[in-house]
Design a protein around this motif. Structure first.
Motif, PDB file in Angstrom:
ATOM      1  N   ASN A 157       0.854  -1.197   0.000  1.00 38.35           N
ATOM      2  CA  ASN A 157       0.000   0.000   0.000  1.00 38.35           C
ATOM      3  C   ASN A 157       0.888   1.245   0.000  1.00 38.35           C
TER       4      ASN A 157
ATOM      5  N   LEU B  29      -2.385  -0.690  -6.151  1.00 41.72           N
ATOM      6  CA  LEU B  29      -2.782  -1.585  -5.075  1.00 41.72           C
ATOM      7  C   LEU B  29      -3.093  -2.993  -5.565  1.00 41.72           C
TER       8      LEU B  29
ATOM      9  N   HIS C 122       0.128  -4.682   3.729  1.00 41.04           N
ATOM     10  CA  HIS C 122      -0.981  -4.451   2.806  1.00 41.04           C
ATOM     11  C   HIS C 122      -2.111  -3.745   3.534  1.00 41.04           C
TER      12      HIS C 122
ATOM     13  N   GLU D  81      -7.159  -2.609   0.338  1.00 46.34           N
ATOM     14  CA  GLU D  81      -6.412  -3.135  -0.806  1.00 46.34           C
ATOM     15  C   GLU D  81      -6.812  -4.566  -1.136  1.00 46.34           C
TER      16      GLU D  81
ATOM     17  N   GLU E 290      -8.894  -5.820  -4.135  1.00 43.57           N
ATOM     18  CA  GLU E 290      -8.317  -6.102  -5.448  1.00 43.57           C
ATOM     19  C   GLU E 290      -8.167  -7.613  -5.615  1.00 43.57           C
TER      20      GLU E 290
ATOM     21  N   GLN F   6     -10.935   3.354   4.204  1.00 41.39           N
ATOM     22  CA  GLN F   6     -10.244   3.643   2.953  1.00 41.39           C
ATOM     23  C   GLN F   6     -10.714   4.997   2.457  1.00 41.39           C
TER      24      GLN F   6
END
Length: 281
Positions: free
Chosen positions: A68, A120, A147, A151, A154, A182
């Motif tokens: 990240n 990411l 991380h 993220e 994804e 986030q």
């Protein structure tokens, strides 16, 4: 002075660095950086078996990969104050043609940075590849990675997570910054993921939690536990429960400071909450 106190003082200085860096250019990501300050300090001051001189190959030492990459302020602060490059260079953060870009890059050769990150979801794949390379090279050192929880939305992560357990990549410790926030809100509001612990366990990882992710002693104990679980046929996942914006009262408990710089008055307020320890740049 106890070692814990020294690490806490170090963390206070890192928070000051983060705040001053993003304020100076009115851009950057203070929230997650502040939330991970204790983790980075513990990692680079106590946990990693690292060499004092940076070598991109990294043979014979533990390696760390930041996935990240938007929390580069905390990464740069800790790298500089751990001796990788001059602390004074922090003043060049996010300026044109400098080595300290908003997301870490490798083309300028900044010591301590092994991959360009910030797209990411890719860091897990890189960390697994590095871990397998360690094994192929007969190097018994470990790979660490960090991380964001958002993220994990994804999809590439989950292919990599499945691969790591299937191939018994057991020299990898991947930490997830669980702050529940986030850029657009809470992770549950943006895209709820259910139990991340249950998901990693379903993919056959060994999972442990550090409930006090902003406590140096808890981090050291948790990461020592994680290290003891390596080499046993499974990759290790650490769920690190942190607070975004930790250490600055008006930034905590909100996603609003994910990517927002403080103004002059807000900076002064925040610095007053974190008394100078090691000396500003």
């Amino acid at each position: 002075m106890s070692n814990t106190q020294q690490l806490n003082d170090f963390t206070t200085q890192v928070r000051r660095d983060i705040l001053r860096m993003v304020h100076a250019v009115n851009s950057g990501h203070p929230g997650g950086s502040l939330g991970c300050a204790e983790f980075f300090v513990a990692l680079y001051q106590e946990i990693l078996d690292r060499k004092p001189d940076f070598d991109m190959n990294g043979f014979g030492e533990d390696l760390f990969f930041l996935s990240n990459g938007h929390i580069s302020p905390v990464f740069y602060s800790v790298l500089s104050r751990s001796g990788y490059f001059p602390v004074a260079e922090l003043a060049t953060f996010r300026k044109l043609n400098t080595r300290l870009q908003g997301h870490p890059t490798t083309h300028e050769g900044l010591p301590g940075v092994r991959i360009a990150s910030g797209s990411l979801g890719q860091g897990m794949s890189v960390a697994i590849g590095a871990a397998q390379a360690k094994k192929l090279n007969g190097d018994n050192h470990l790979i660490y990675s960090l991380h964001g929880d958002g993220e994990l939305q994804e999809g590439q992560n989950w292919e990599a997570i499945m691969y790591a357990s299937a191939k018994k990549v057991d020299n990898l410790i991947s930490t997830i910054d669980l702050n529940g926030k986030q850029i657009d809100g809470s992770t549950d509001e943006v895209l709820a993921m259910g139990s991340i612990k249950a998901k990693f366990e379903a993919f056959d990882w060994d999972v442990l939690e550090i409930k006090e992710g902003n406590n140096i002693e808890a981090i050291l104990a948790g990461m020592k536990d994680a290290k003891s679980r390596t080499g046993k046929g499974k990759p290790v996942c650490v769920l690190l429960h942190t607070e975004m914006g930790n250490g600055v009262d008006y930034m905590m408990y909100s996603h609003a400071w994910h990517g927002k710089a403080p103004n002059d008055a807000q900076l002064e307020n925040a610095l007053n909450q974190n008394a100078e320890t090691l000396g500003d740049y």
